[in-house]
Write an enzyme that holds these catalytic residues in place. Structure first.
Site, PDB file in Angstrom:
ATOM      1  N   ASN A  10      29.595  -2.848  27.211  1.00  0.00           N
ATOM      2  CA  ASN A  10      31.051  -3.016  27.266  1.00  0.00           C
ATOM      3  C   ASN A  10      31.615  -1.841  28.061  1.00  0.00           C
ATOM      4  OD1 ASN A  10      33.777  -3.262  26.808  1.00  0.00           O
ATOM      5  ND2 ASN A  10      33.665  -2.872  24.600  1.00  0.00           N
ATOM      6  N   LYS A  12      34.552  -1.344  29.082  1.00  0.00           N
ATOM      7  CA  LYS A  12      35.954  -1.026  28.743  1.00  0.00           C
ATOM      8  C   LYS A  12      36.775  -0.822  30.027  1.00  0.00           C
ATOM      9  CE  LYS A  12      34.372   0.608  24.292  1.00  0.00           C
ATOM     10  NZ  LYS A  12      34.544   1.519  23.166  1.00  0.00           N
ATOM     11  N   HIS A  96      37.579  -7.127  19.619  1.00  0.00           N
ATOM     12  CA  HIS A  96      37.115  -5.730  19.627  1.00  0.00           C
ATOM     13  C   HIS A  96      38.107  -4.872  18.845  1.00  0.00           C
ATOM     14  CE1 HIS A  96      36.075  -1.720  20.970  1.00  0.00           C
ATOM     15  NE2 HIS A  96      34.890  -2.213  21.292  1.00  0.00           N
ATOM     16  N   GLU A  98      39.323  -2.066  19.355  1.00  0.00           N
ATOM     17  CA  GLU A  98      40.401  -1.470  20.160  1.00  0.00           C
ATOM     18  C   GLU A  98      41.505  -2.487  20.394  1.00  0.00           C
ATOM     19  OE1 GLU A  98      37.861  -0.032  23.293  1.00  0.00           O
ATOM     20  OE2 GLU A  98      37.020   1.421  21.880  1.00  0.00           O
ATOM     21  N   GLU A 168      30.727  -3.696  14.403  1.00  0.00           N
ATOM     22  CA  GLU A 168      31.030  -2.384  14.953  1.00  0.00           C
ATOM     23  C   GLU A 168      31.932  -1.623  13.982  1.00  0.00           C
ATOM     24  OE1 GLU A 168      30.695  -2.370  19.509  1.00  0.00           O
ATOM     25  OE2 GLU A 168      32.642  -3.216  19.050  1.00  0.00           O
ATOM     26  N   GLY A 174      32.668   5.315  19.738  1.00  0.00           N
ATOM     27  CA  GLY A 174      33.087   6.403  20.610  1.00  0.00           C
ATOM     28  C   GLY A 174      33.159   7.750  19.910  1.00  0.00           C
ATOM     29  N   SER A 213      28.456   3.917  19.064  1.00  0.00           N
ATOM     30  CA  SER A 213      27.647   5.081  19.445  1.00  0.00           C
ATOM     31  C   SER A 213      26.157   4.772  19.526  1.00  0.00           C
ATOM     32  CB  SER A 213      27.911   6.253  18.496  1.00  0.00           C
ATOM     33  OG  SER A 213      29.284   6.640  18.568  1.00  0.00           O
TER      34      SER A 213
HETATM   35  P1  PGA Z   1      30.554   3.104  21.897  1.00  0.00           P
HETATM   36  O1  PGA Z   1      31.451   1.784  21.934  1.00  0.00           O
HETATM   37  O2  PGA Z   1      29.140   2.688  22.178  1.00  0.00           O
HETATM   38  O3  PGA Z   1      31.112   3.995  22.982  1.00  0.00           O
HETATM   39  O4  PGA Z   1      30.707   3.705  20.546  1.00  0.00           O
HETATM   40  C1  PGA Z   1      30.981   0.590  21.394  1.00  0.00           C
HETATM   41  C2  PGA Z   1      32.028  -0.483  21.563  1.00  0.00           C
HETATM   42  O5  PGA Z   1      33.215  -0.189  21.454  1.00  0.00           O
HETATM   43  O6  PGA Z   1      31.680  -1.665  21.809  1.00  0.00           O
END
Ligand code: PGA
Length: 252
Positions: A10, A12, A96, A98, A168, A174, A213
């Site tokens: 992803n 982003k 997601h 976010e 997640e 993140g 992560s």
């Molecule tokens: P990350 O993000 O691997 O940077 O923690 C995962 C995601 O948001 O899909």
């Protein structure tokens, strides 16, 4: 039937068209001939067509990061499922955290988006996950269960064959904090039990990705869990060597 691991990057809101195309080419070179793991990348909308062209014939698949549920109309700023299908998307991420936290996406919106994707022949990756406060309050399974039920409600029994779930935990995205393999497995097993309630044996074939992560150093352990069938990778998917190592670590 063992489930084929599925790893999706992803990206982003990162990478211009030129940068995204270069990254796609690096991944294609590093993963050439790797058919045992299903691999997809989700660049920003602007780079979908160019990345799709760069990946054609490589085995790496194309995913979008979001979609609107209507096919067309007066929805400034939005992109529809038929538009994504036209540029070659086989998958799209919905729900997601976010999008849920920063843009107010609800379970109802997730359900409508998943339905629109299925109608366009695109496979939804439905994201679920609890916040730190919810985990600490002992509400993880309740929250994730509500998101799975709400996101899939009314899609019909056949939908499970086309859906991926991404678990997640919000506190792991993140942050460099990863769920332990045991924490991930506990939630993944609960999700699979719920999918079985909703769709019977079809639940056994659904891939449940872990996200939050994921790095080369922890991917193999997470993916060794019986109900962890892949990964949704944010930060580490922007560095080709890391993403390639994660894909290779997904083999079990
Ligand atoms: P990350 O993000 O691997 O940077 O923690 C995962 C995601 O948001 O899909």
């Amino acid at each position: 039937m063992p489930r084929r691991p599925f790893v999706c990057g992803n990206w982003k809101m990162h990478r211009t068209v030129a940068e995204a195309t270069a990254l796609a080419r690096e991944l294609a070179a590093g993963l050439a001939g790797e058919a045992r793991v299903q691999v997809a990348v989700a660049p920003p909308f602007t780079a979908l067509a160019a990345v799709g062209a760069a990946l054609r014939g490589t085995g790496i698949e194309l995913a979008a990061q979001d979609v609107h549920w209507e096919a067309q109309g007066a929805f400034t700023g939005e992109v529809s499922a038929p538009m994504l299908a036209e540029v070659g998307c086989q998958h799209a991420i919905v729900g997601h955290s976010e999008r849920r936290q920063l843009f107010g996406e609800t379970d109802e919106a997730v359900r409508r988006k998943a339905g629109a994707l299925l109608a366009a022949g695109i496979r939804p990756i439905v994201c679920v996950g609890e916040t730190l406060a919810e985990r600490e309050a002992g509400r993880t399974l309740e929250v994730v269960g509500r998101q799975v039920r709400g996101g899939l409600a009314g899609l019909g029994a056949g939908a499970l064959a086309s859906i991926t779930i991404a678990y997640e935990p919000v506190w792991a995205i993140g942050t460099g904090r990863t769920a332990t393999a045991a924490q991930a497995q506990e939630v993944h097993a609960a999700i699979r039990a719920l999918l079985r309630e909703l769709g019977g044996d079809a639940a056994d074939a659904v891939r449940i990705q872990y996200g939050g992560s994921v790095k080369p150093g922890n991917a193999a352990e997470l993916l060794s869990q019986p109900d962890v069938d892949g990964a949704l990778v944010g930060g580490a998917s922007l560095a080709a060597p890391d993403f390639i190592a994660i894909v290779k670590g997904a083999l079990r």
